[in-house]
Design a protein around this motif. Structure first.
Motif, PDB file in Angstrom:
ATOM      1  N   ASP A 164      21.384 -30.800 -34.888  1.00 29.18           N
ATOM      2  CA  ASP A 164      22.536 -29.942 -34.700  1.00 29.18           C
ATOM      3  C   ASP A 164      22.828 -29.644 -33.284  1.00 29.18           C
ATOM      4  O   ASP A 164      21.988 -29.753 -32.426  1.00 29.18           O
ATOM      5  CB  ASP A 164      22.041 -28.796 -35.632  1.00 29.18           C
ATOM      6  N   THR A 165      24.084 -28.879 -33.019  1.00 24.86           N
ATOM      7  CA  THR A 165      24.433 -28.481 -31.835  1.00 24.86           C
ATOM      8  C   THR A 165      24.604 -26.982 -31.832  1.00 24.86           C
ATOM      9  O   THR A 165      25.238 -26.493 -32.776  1.00 24.86           O
ATOM     10  CB  THR A 165      25.549 -29.366 -31.310  1.00 24.86           C
ATOM     11  N   ASN A 166      24.396 -26.421 -30.815  1.00 19.61           N
ATOM     12  CA  ASN A 166      24.612 -24.854 -30.676  1.00 19.61           C
ATOM     13  C   ASN A 166      25.665 -24.751 -29.562  1.00 19.61           C
ATOM     14  O   ASN A 166      25.444 -25.231 -28.361  1.00 19.61           O
ATOM     15  CB  ASN A 166      23.382 -24.334 -30.574  1.00 19.61           C
ATOM     16  N   HIS A 167      26.486 -23.950 -29.649  1.00 16.51           N
ATOM     17  CA  HIS A 167      27.546 -23.744 -28.632  1.00 16.51           C
ATOM     18  C   HIS A 167      27.427 -22.319 -28.191  1.00 16.51           C
ATOM     19  O   HIS A 167      27.355 -21.248 -29.034  1.00 16.51           O
ATOM     20  CB  HIS A 167      28.932 -23.736 -29.218  1.00 16.51           C
ATOM     21  N   VAL A 168      27.321 -22.063 -26.845  1.00 18.23           N
ATOM     22  CA  VAL A 168      27.253 -20.783 -26.357  1.00 18.23           C
ATOM     23  C   VAL A 168      28.034 -20.601 -25.043  1.00 18.23           C
ATOM     24  O   VAL A 168      28.549 -21.504 -24.543  1.00 18.23           O
ATOM     25  CB  VAL A 168      25.719 -20.680 -25.940  1.00 18.23           C
ATOM     26  N   LEU A 169      28.312 -19.417 -24.482  1.00 16.30           N
ATOM     27  CA  LEU A 169      28.927 -18.969 -23.363  1.00 16.30           C
ATOM     28  C   LEU A 169      28.177 -18.276 -22.471  1.00 16.30           C
ATOM     29  O   LEU A 169      27.495 -17.119 -22.868  1.00 16.30           O
ATOM     30  CB  LEU A 169      30.261 -18.072 -23.669  1.00 16.30           C
ATOM     31  N   LEU A 305      25.024 -13.452 -22.841  1.00 17.90           N
ATOM     32  CA  LEU A 305      25.347 -14.796 -23.577  1.00 17.90           C
ATOM     33  C   LEU A 305      26.036 -14.380 -24.849  1.00 17.90           C
ATOM     34  O   LEU A 305      25.726 -13.387 -25.596  1.00 17.90           O
ATOM     35  CB  LEU A 305      23.971 -15.307 -23.944  1.00 17.90           C
ATOM     36  N   ILE A 306      26.896 -15.407 -25.385  1.00 26.12           N
ATOM     37  CA  ILE A 306      27.813 -15.277 -26.690  1.00 26.12           C
ATOM     38  C   ILE A 306      27.289 -16.382 -27.373  1.00 26.12           C
ATOM     39  O   ILE A 306      27.382 -17.805 -26.888  1.00 26.12           O
ATOM     40  CB  ILE A 306      29.090 -15.139 -26.509  1.00 26.12           C
ATOM     41  N   TRP A 319      36.310 -22.029 -26.672  1.00 25.24           N
ATOM     42  CA  TRP A 319      35.883 -20.825 -26.438  1.00 25.24           C
ATOM     43  C   TRP A 319      34.444 -20.680 -25.543  1.00 25.24           C
ATOM     44  O   TRP A 319      34.079 -19.639 -24.847  1.00 25.24           O
ATOM     45  CB  TRP A 319      35.715 -19.897 -27.860  1.00 25.24           C
ATOM     46  N   MET A 320      33.628 -21.757 -25.808  1.00 24.43           N
ATOM     47  CA  MET A 320      32.326 -21.603 -25.217  1.00 24.43           C
ATOM     48  C   MET A 320      32.189 -22.593 -24.254  1.00 24.43           C
ATOM     49  O   MET A 320      33.330 -23.663 -23.954  1.00 24.43           O
ATOM     50  CB  MET A 320      31.460 -22.045 -26.347  1.00 24.43           C
TER      51      MET A 320
END
Length: 370
Positions: A164-169, A305-306, A319-320
């Motif tokens: 899977d993939t995790n999106h962060v800012l 981090l978001i 958004w990220m």
């Protein structure tokens, strides 16, 4: 921990003699080792209180029959929250959770305790599988890397793959205005045109009216009904009591049209669930609400981090600014007949590399005790 000053080598040397036990109830584990294990938590889904919620809400069909593997040694403890499925063991993971991690000390001691559990698990199952393991930077201390290392050291064939993939800012000290200036022009234009069409409220405590609005909106959204509302509500209440909840609701002419469920802790904001009323999509209330929550956690909570969770949804990229992998890990004890048969079937189907990374030496080496 032992009061004397000891090197990691000394503490790790005690771990091979760790006592491994199995517990079907998280309550007993909380009573005896809860404080120690919760020290290893790095997010909302690592704490024993999360696993207690899974137990209390009877989600065995979703997450499996709980079985907590615990290693105790002179200098510390470690645990793997597992689920029992037939003759296999899997990570005790719910789709709502962003990650699953082993609960163990950092460094050599934790590695040795995890290896002790992996070695003992051969008496429990021929196959152990984990999902949603974080591997943020590929370092030796990442959960995916260290768990793979522990099981291979214990004699399992272990195959790790991206699942899977995790999106962060990464905020990197920016204000919301600085962050927003770098967003796609269409997003910024949409907010400028539509922001005045809805009003936004953000609560840091659990409010029944907000939750009722969230539930109603979710049911009218493209997502349909959420089967585990009771679990989510209990989690939201607990996060509200702890001061970590950020519940946002957007209203048009007083009617709720979008809602989002966030939490904040340890310098990270987690975006758990969001939804908007499909009949009011023309209002772009979701964009307005998201922008308000981003501004809140960046400028007021000062997060670093978001985290937008997992999934390859295209809108998350707007958004990220970064994607991180999430890993699955499958471990097979090839010395057990069922494990050997499973391994052979996988090799025939996909080749040796699927479980060994091209290394066939474990299959040809002399079996070791343990």
């Amino acid at each position: 921990m032992h009061s004397s000053v000891a090197s990691w080598e000394e503490t790790a040397s005690a771990a091979p003699h760790a006592r491994v036990s199995y517990h079907e109830s998280v309550s007993k584990l909380q009573a005896s080792h809860g404080q120690a294990l919760d020290r290893f938590a790095t997010g909302p889904f690592d704490r024993l209180s999360w696993y207690r919620l899974l137990d209390q809400h009877g989600l065995k069909e979703t997450s499996g029959e709980p079985l907590f593997a615990l290693a105790e040694a002179e200098y510390g403890v470690a645990a793997l929250p597992l689920a029992r499925r037939a003759n296999a063991r899997e990570s005790l993971h719910h789709p709502f959770a962003f990650t699953w991690r082993p609960l163990a000390p950092e460094g050599a001691l934790g590695d040795a305790l995890l290896t002790a559990i992996a070695r003992d698990l051969k008496s429990q199952a021929y196959r152990v599988a984990f999902e949603c393991l974080p591997g943020e930077d590929g370092s030796e201390d990442d959960s995916a890397v260290r768990l793979t290392r522990a099981f291979r050291k214990a004699g399992w064939i272990a195959h790790r793959s991206v699942c899977d993939t995790n999106h962060v800012l990464e905020v990197r000290g920016r204000s919301f205005a600085e962050y927003w200036a770098g967003r796609p022009g269409q997003m910024r234009t949409t907010l400028k045109r539509k922001a005045k069409k809805v009003s936004v409220s953000i609560a840091t405590e659990f409010r029944s009216d907000d939750w009722d609005a969230y539930r109603a909106i979710y049911g009218r959204s493209w997502k349909g009904d959420e089967p585990d509302y009771a679990l989510l509500e209990a989690f939201a209440r607990a996060e509200g009591e702890a001061g970590r909840l950020r519940m946002g609701v957007a209203r048009h002419d007083g009617e709720p049209v979008a809602a989002q469920f966030w939490t904040v802790e340890g310098g990270t904001a987690y975006i758990h669930k969001l939804a908007y009323d499909a009949e009011h999509r023309h209002l772009s209330a979701g964009t307005t609400l998201s922008a308000a929550l981003f501004e809140y956690v960046i400028d007021r909570d000062r997060v670093e981090l978001i985290d937008f969770g997992t999934g390859s949804d295209g809108y998350k990229r707007d958004w990220m600014d970064k994607e991180r992998p999430r890993y699955a890990l499958t471990c097979i004890d090839w010395r057990q007949p069922r494990g050997a048969a499973l391994l052979a079937a996988k090799v025939v189907a996909k080749g040796v590399d699927v479980l060994t990374g091209g290394k066939v030496r474990p299959l040809a080496s002399r079996p070791r005790r343990g």
